[in-house]
Design an enzyme around this catalytic site. Structure first.
Site, PDB file in Angstrom:
ATOM      1  N   LYS A  53       0.367  40.459 152.149  1.00 15.71           N
ATOM      2  CA  LYS A  53       1.749  40.067 152.064  1.00 15.71           C
ATOM      3  C   LYS A  53       2.117  39.065 150.943  1.00 15.71           C
ATOM      4  O   LYS A  53       2.746  39.069 150.335  1.00 15.71           O
ATOM      5  CB  LYS A  53       2.381  39.671 153.387  1.00 15.71           C
ATOM      6  CG  LYS A  53       2.444  40.918 154.607  1.00 15.71           C
ATOM      7  CD  LYS A  53       3.177  40.683 155.682  1.00 15.71           C
ATOM      8  CE  LYS A  53       2.887  41.534 156.648  1.00 15.71           C
ATOM      9  NZ  LYS A  53       1.571  42.079 157.110  1.00 15.71           N
ATOM     10  N   CYS A  99       2.025  32.102 158.088  1.00 14.16           N
ATOM     11  CA  CYS A  99       0.854  32.691 158.695  1.00 14.16           C
ATOM     12  C   CYS A  99       0.011  33.948 157.697  1.00 14.16           C
ATOM     13  O   CYS A  99       0.316  34.755 157.717  1.00 14.16           O
ATOM     14  CB  CYS A  99       1.114  33.414 159.923  1.00 14.16           C
ATOM     15  SG  CYS A  99       1.998  32.575 161.333  1.00 14.16           S
ATOM     16  N   ALA A 100      -0.409  33.213 156.622  1.00 10.70           N
ATOM     17  CA  ALA A 100      -0.536  34.203 155.327  1.00 10.70           C
ATOM     18  C   ALA A 100      -1.859  35.072 155.249  1.00 10.70           C
ATOM     19  O   ALA A 100      -1.974  36.193 154.947  1.00 10.70           O
ATOM     20  CB  ALA A 100      -0.529  33.284 154.121  1.00 10.70           C
ATOM     21  N   CYS A 120       3.433  43.127 164.195  1.00  6.82           N
ATOM     22  CA  CYS A 120       3.203  44.651 164.401  1.00  6.82           C
ATOM     23  C   CYS A 120       2.990  45.047 165.995  1.00  6.82           C
ATOM     24  O   CYS A 120       1.845  45.425 166.455  1.00  6.82           O
ATOM     25  CB  CYS A 120       1.675  44.897 163.682  1.00  6.82           C
ATOM     26  SG  CYS A 120       0.453  43.416 164.062  1.00  6.82           S
ATOM     27  N   ASP A 165      -2.221  28.835 156.429  1.00  4.62           N
ATOM     28  CA  ASP A 165      -2.788  29.526 157.597  1.00  4.62           C
ATOM     29  C   ASP A 165      -3.574  28.485 158.352  1.00  4.62           C
ATOM     30  O   ASP A 165      -3.953  27.399 157.987  1.00  4.62           O
ATOM     31  CB  ASP A 165      -3.886  30.472 157.281  1.00  4.62           C
ATOM     32  CG  ASP A 165      -4.456  31.596 158.464  1.00  4.62           C
ATOM     33  OD1 ASP A 165      -3.582  32.429 158.561  1.00  4.62           O
ATOM     34  OD2 ASP A 165      -5.303  31.308 159.116  1.00  4.62           O
ATOM     35  N   ASP A 225       5.317  36.348 159.532  1.00  3.55           N
ATOM     36  CA  ASP A 225       4.458  37.426 160.085  1.00  3.55           C
ATOM     37  C   ASP A 225       3.438  36.703 161.205  1.00  3.55           C
ATOM     38  O   ASP A 225       2.427  36.501 160.729  1.00  3.55           O
ATOM     39  CB  ASP A 225       3.650  38.149 159.094  1.00  3.55           C
ATOM     40  CG  ASP A 225       3.067  39.351 159.538  1.00  3.55           C
ATOM     41  OD1 ASP A 225       3.694  40.210 160.147  1.00  3.55           O
ATOM     42  OD2 ASP A 225       1.763  39.426 159.180  1.00  3.55           O
TER      43      ASP A 225
END
Length: 727
Positions: free
Chosen positions: A176, A170-171, A299, A202, A246
């Site tokens: 990142k 999930c870039a 997050c 993605d 992520d």
């Protein structure tokens, strides 16, 4: 004081003003930074140690998030930037009554920095304009990366080294991934010698193009950008050494950066996201090779999105998975242990009630409230005991955002210490959604991704609305739709020699490139013999690209970008030729035997500082003049014989020019000050160029600051200087 309103359902704030409508950006200072629902939910979940600790969390969530950035390890200017932060900008901020930039104590080599001021303050304070311009420009150039401090943690703990195969599922937007690329290059300012691979994926193709744009500055030939649902990411012939998940999340760890989330936050988000997160994490672990590492991160504070997903992985892959203890990783980082107990909210109840076990969930509710949401059961002590190995970052511990990180290793059964026996897997029945390619549509609607750098100021052209529509592998390519052709489905990457043999021969003869290298590593896109952009790819990327092409022209691996753009077509006097792309100059240096102008260090530096376009008569060094005189009109490559520098250029009939962006040229000029003043003259009177300013400071290079550079006439990082058409 009466009870606080439940902001997720409220239409107005306390002062009577309306919340912004859907799609409207809320003023940062006006955002209401509180939610009774948030407080009730997380107080019940006991995410803090006690009530005092919980109040400290709420207090800091009401404060803006400090700005943070990291210096690119592979940048040749990293020492210069560090010097500027420690001297000039420390003084500037102190004189403005603010705290100076400080090093993140846990980031290696003093490359991570933070400033105790939110971005809107840096933007609005005239006294900090120079520092703000510095950050914006260096970010656009790629010398620094503006990134939330906690979002730097997942790539660091993934322990990436040169030569590894890495996938970021999930870039987008890419901060990142850029950090991972920096690590794959080993902190060196030159193309890597160990061939690795990084796949940046993605689900949204528009975000993939932004991702490719941000990563091109690394000139990494083993980069592939793909567009797939992470849940259905295709299998590669080889598995990966490292996997980063992520995942999309509710994002309440970013409340300090995005306070408008207070009005949108609802604990029900976690129920739907848990399924998606679980499936992405599962697919990521399946892609991992034995002894490889995967980092799962969000997050979010919510244990339903964090420990519950990790627990589901431990249950499903028992006997071959290890949750790595992170206590000793990144000394200086204050972290808390993962949770062992949590509750699942019962949204059918009007009050604030919770389920404590799956057995309490009514049968008709179990399709939504699934078993993997719940904490370990009584007979799962071995799983409960390892959950504290997860890492929870709390904002009030080091003045950051909130984050969750888990490090997982694929092991053999003999080395796995989280095995719970062979009694069968009761928790593996999480079904994928019905759509095969739409499982991550929520990703673009969820604001909490942890590293959305809203001030990167990319100046890419906005794509057509149709560009965001996905095409499945069995659809026929739309060959007449120009907007669609900008994607990847009808324009697969193919070997240049097979697609356009005439162009391949022209390039080989013009630049003196070995025919075998050109045959194996030069690829292009498009249909027909009209290769406009040519890419240099590694062996790994070539094999992936060739696999993605089927007889129909569409493959099962949907590639948006691959390798490094190394050549671009240009027409001159009716003849087709190919000039060297700015990002491909380093790679071309080791490939070409013709059209190369090798200069001594002082000659090269003088050329970088000359007023452009530079008349050929201004070159006073006989050796350089002879080489240039022997070249025909067209593209060339200027190489520094003493340093690791190469710049794309153009030899006109009577002048020279550099084919780099103005911003990049400004950085080169300050990185390479003039050594001698006898090398190149300029102007009709033959006046000698004066040495540039001292190397005491790196300029802000604001695009709107005429004292630092010529005003930009067009927007964007890729403003290549137009080749001079000599009369």
């Amino acid at each position: 004081m009466g009870p606080r309103r439940r902001l997720p359902m409220a239409k107005r704030r306390r002062d009577g003003t309306e919340h912004p409508r859907k799609g409207e950006r809320q003023n940062y200072e006006e955002a209401d930074r509180m939610s009774q629902v948030f407080e009730q939910y997380y107080r019940e979940q006991s995410i803090a140690s006690d009530e005092e600790d919980f109040r400290a969390l709420l207090d800091i969530l009401a404060l803006p998030l400090p700005s943070a950035f990291r210096i690119t390890a592979s940048s040749r200017s990293r020492d210069l930037i560090r010097e500027q932060l420690e001297s000039k900008f420390t003084t500037l901020l102190q004189n403005s009554g603010m705290s100076p930039p400080i090093k993140l104590p846990w980031y290696p080599d003093n490359l991570g920095w933070t400033v105790d001021a939110p971005r809107f303050a840096l933007r609005k304070d005239d006294a900090l304009k120079e520092f703000h311009n510095f950050l914006i420009t260096q970010n656009n150039i790629g010398l620094i990366n503006r990134q939330e401090a906690v979002s730097m943690i997942p790539p660091l703990v993934l322990d990436v080294s040169p030569g590894m195969r890495v996938v970021d599922l999930c870039a987008a937007p890419g901060s990142k991934t850029a950090q991972l690329l920096d690590m794959l290059q080993g902190g060196c300012a030159s193309p890597p010698t160990d061939e690795g691979l990084i796949v940046a994926n993605d689900a949204d193709v528009k975000r993939c193009w932004m991702l490719a744009h941000q990563l091109k500055r690394f000139s990494y030939p083993s980069l592939v950008v793909t567009s797939h649902s992470a849940v259905n990411f295709p299998a590669f012939e080889e598995t990966f050494d490292r996997v980063l998940c992520d995942v999309p999340c509710s994002g309440d760890g970013t409340l300090r950066k995005a306070p408008d989330l207070w009005a949108k936050w609802n604990p029900q988000l976690a129920l739907g996201l848990h399924r998606l997160q679980n499936l992405i994490a599962r697919r990521g672990f399946e892609l991992l090779k034995d002894s490889g590492l995967m980092v799962y991160s969000t997050c979010s504070f919510n244990p339903l999105e964090n420990e519950a997903v990790v627990l589901a992985l431990l249950r499903r892959f028992q006997g071959s998975i290890e949750l790595v203890d992170s206590d000793r990783i990144l000394p200086g980082l204050k972290r808390r242990k993962g949770m062992q107990f949590w509750k699942v909210p019962d949204f059918s109840s009007k009050g604030s009630s919770f389920f404590t076990s799956f057995a309490d969930v009514p049968e008709h509710r179990r399709k939504r409230v699934v078993q993997t949401l719940f904490p370990p059961e009584k007979d799962e002590d071995s799983l409960r005991d390892v959950l504290p190995r997860c890492m929870r970052i709390m904002p009030h511990d080091q003045n950051t955002g909130g984050f969750f990180v888990a490090i997982l290793r694929k092991t053999n059964s003999s080395t796995n210490d989280t095995t719970v026996g062979n009694s069968g897997n009761r928790f593996s029945s999480v079904r994928a959604p019905a759509q095969s390619h739409g499982t991550e549509e929520d990703e673009s609607r969820i604001t909490g991704r942890g590293d959305e750098e809203d001030e990167i100021e990319e100046k890419t052209t906005e794509m057509d609305q149709s560009a965001g529509q996905e095409m499945t592998g069995d659809q026929e390519p739309v060959k007449d739709d120009r907007a669609s052709s900008r994607l990847f489905t009808d324009d697969p990457m193919v070997l240049l020699k097979e697609r356009d043999p005439t162009a391949s021969q022209t390039i080989s003869e013009f630049y003196g490139i070995d025919a075998e290298v050109l045959e194996r590593h030069f690829m292009t896109r498009g249909t027909g013999n009209n290769s406009k952009k040519i890419y240099f790819v590694s062996e790994s990327v070539r094999e992936i690209a060739l696999r993605s092409v089927r007889a129909s022209g569409v493959g099962d691996i949907r590639i948006v970008h691959g390798g490094v753009r190394i050549l671009e077509s240009c027409k001159r006097e009716g003849q087709q030729s190919f000039r060297i792309a700015a990002e491909g100059a380093w790679l071309m240096k080791s490939l070409v035997s013709k059209r190369v102008v090798v200069l001594a260090r002082d000659q090269f530096r003088w050329l970088m500082h000359a007023e452009l376009p530079l008349p050929l008569t201004s070159v006073e060094v006989s050796s350089a003049r002879e080489v240039l005189s022997a070249l025909s009109v067209g593209p060339c490559l200027f190489v520094d014989s003493d340093e690791n520098e190469a710049v794309s250029g153009w030899r006109g009939r009577r002048s020279l020019d550099l084919m780099v962006s103005r911003e990049e040229l400004g950085i080169i000029r300050h990185r390479l000050p003039v050594i001698r003043s006898e090398m190149i003259t300029t102007g009709d009177e033959g006046t000698v160029l004066e040495p540039p300013p001292s190397r005491e400071e790196l300029p802000s290079l604001s695009p709107l600051d005429p004292t630092n550079m010529t005003e930009l006439k067009t927007a964007g990082r890729d403003n290549i200087l137009t080749a001079v058409e000599d009369a």
